[in-house]
Design an enzyme around this catalytic site. Sequence first.
Site, short mmCIF file in Angstrom:
data_model
loop_
_atom_site.label_atom_id
_atom_site.label_comp_id
_atom_site.label_asym_id
_atom_site.label_seq_id
_atom_site.Cartn_x
_atom_site.Cartn_y
_atom_site.Cartn_z
N LYS A 194 0.84 -1.20 0.00
CA LYS A 194 0.00 0.00 0.00
C LYS A 194 0.87 1.25 0.00
CE LYS A 194 -1.58 -1.70 3.75
NZ LYS A 194 -2.28 -2.01 5.02
N THR A 226 -8.23 9.15 8.51
CA THR A 226 -7.80 7.93 7.81
C THR A 226 -7.61 6.77 8.78
OG1 THR A 226 -5.53 8.72 7.99
CG2 THR A 226 -6.65 9.12 5.88
N GLY A 228 -8.04 3.39 10.21
CA GLY A 228 -8.57 2.11 9.73
C GLY A 228 -8.54 1.92 8.22
N THR A 229 -7.80 2.76 7.52
CA THR A 229 -7.75 2.60 6.05
C THR A 229 -7.17 1.24 5.65
OG1 THR A 229 -5.65 3.80 6.10
CG2 THR A 229 -7.58 5.04 5.38
N GLY A 230 -6.10 0.84 6.36
CA GLY A 230 -5.44 -0.42 6.01
C GLY A 230 -6.34 -1.62 6.24
N CYS A 231 -7.04 -1.63 7.39
CA CYS A 231 -7.94 -2.75 7.71
C CYS A 231 -9.06 -2.82 6.67
CB CYS A 231 -8.58 -2.57 9.09
SG CYS A 231 -7.40 -2.34 10.42
#
Length: 282
Positions: A194, A226, A228-231
């Site tokens: 990412k 932003t 929790g964007t990765g989850c």
Amino acid sequence: MAQMMFKKQSGYIINIWGESMVYKALTIAGSDSGGGAGIQADLKTFHQLHVFGMSAITAVTAQNTLGVQGIYPLPVEAVEKQIDSIAVDLSPDAIKTGMLFSEDMIECVAYKIKQHRWTRVVVDPVMIAKGGSRLLKQEAVEALQRHMLPLAYVLTPNIPEAEVLTNMRIDTLEQRKEAAKKLHDMGVRYVVMKGGHGEENELVDLLYDGEQFYEWKSKRVHTKHTHGTGCTFAAAITAQLAKEKTIYEAVDVAKRFIQAAIEQTLQIGGGHGPTNHWAFHE
Ligand SMILES: Nc1ncnc2c1ncn2[C@@H]1O[C@H](COP(=O)(O)OP(=O)(O)OP(=O)(O)O)[C@@H](O)[C@H]1O
Ligand SMILES: Cc1ncc(CO)c(N)n1
């Protein structure tokens, strides 16, 4: 008649024998009391993508948009039991792992994934929350490399996580590609690196399938919301894989899902607010 009503009221497919075809996904991760990351983000994303969500909670965090106020890992036995309860009755079509916290927990989760012969496994190598709190103990990094990477159908590191896992510094796109190759050599089937970290206006997410690189470029949204964007991004990939989509289709939808979720932000909380899990519609 009952079946017709069922069809009308639900969003999922009924096959020619009149049976409901419900795709199911399991997340093995930590709970975020604030609802923007972890288990909560995963379940909201699965639901929005019409996949039935199930969870095995590894740790409870006291967390909000301001930061992490407490971390309470569950006993390994409690995680084993949750996973087994799901496995014997509700066999998931895809699995996602998130916050695993300790070496013991990693060993247990890896063992269970192998025991239940789950193969569509998305490993999000969660290490540090946006505010800086550690969600993976320093001494558990090696266990993550050794036990989880060979089980990962998809690995979704951000750039700092890829640096830790490969023990190399990543500044340029070329270095990102080199790191992706290293992760592939460590046993990962598909590496999705990412590009959220950094300041550039154009974000590049990279997919490496062992032969070629594929890039997803998007416009950076200038916002502090932003959390929790990765989850959310990894959960969207998991949901699509549960629906038997290819990795290329899955990343494509996940990218559009997260872009909409960040653009149409909810503006709640006093710190880094959550993304909007209602924003994207398939
Ligand atoms: N400001 C932004 N604007 C648009 N897209 C973004 C932005 N920040 C992150 N993304 C996208 O969100 C996804 C997650 O990326 P990111 O690198 O932020 O993950 P992460 O660091 O693991 O997130 P988390 O903080 O939840 O652990 C990627 O697809 C990335 O390109
Ligand atoms: C529980 C949990 N998992 C993952 C993250 C990473 O965003 C977080 N902040 N909290």
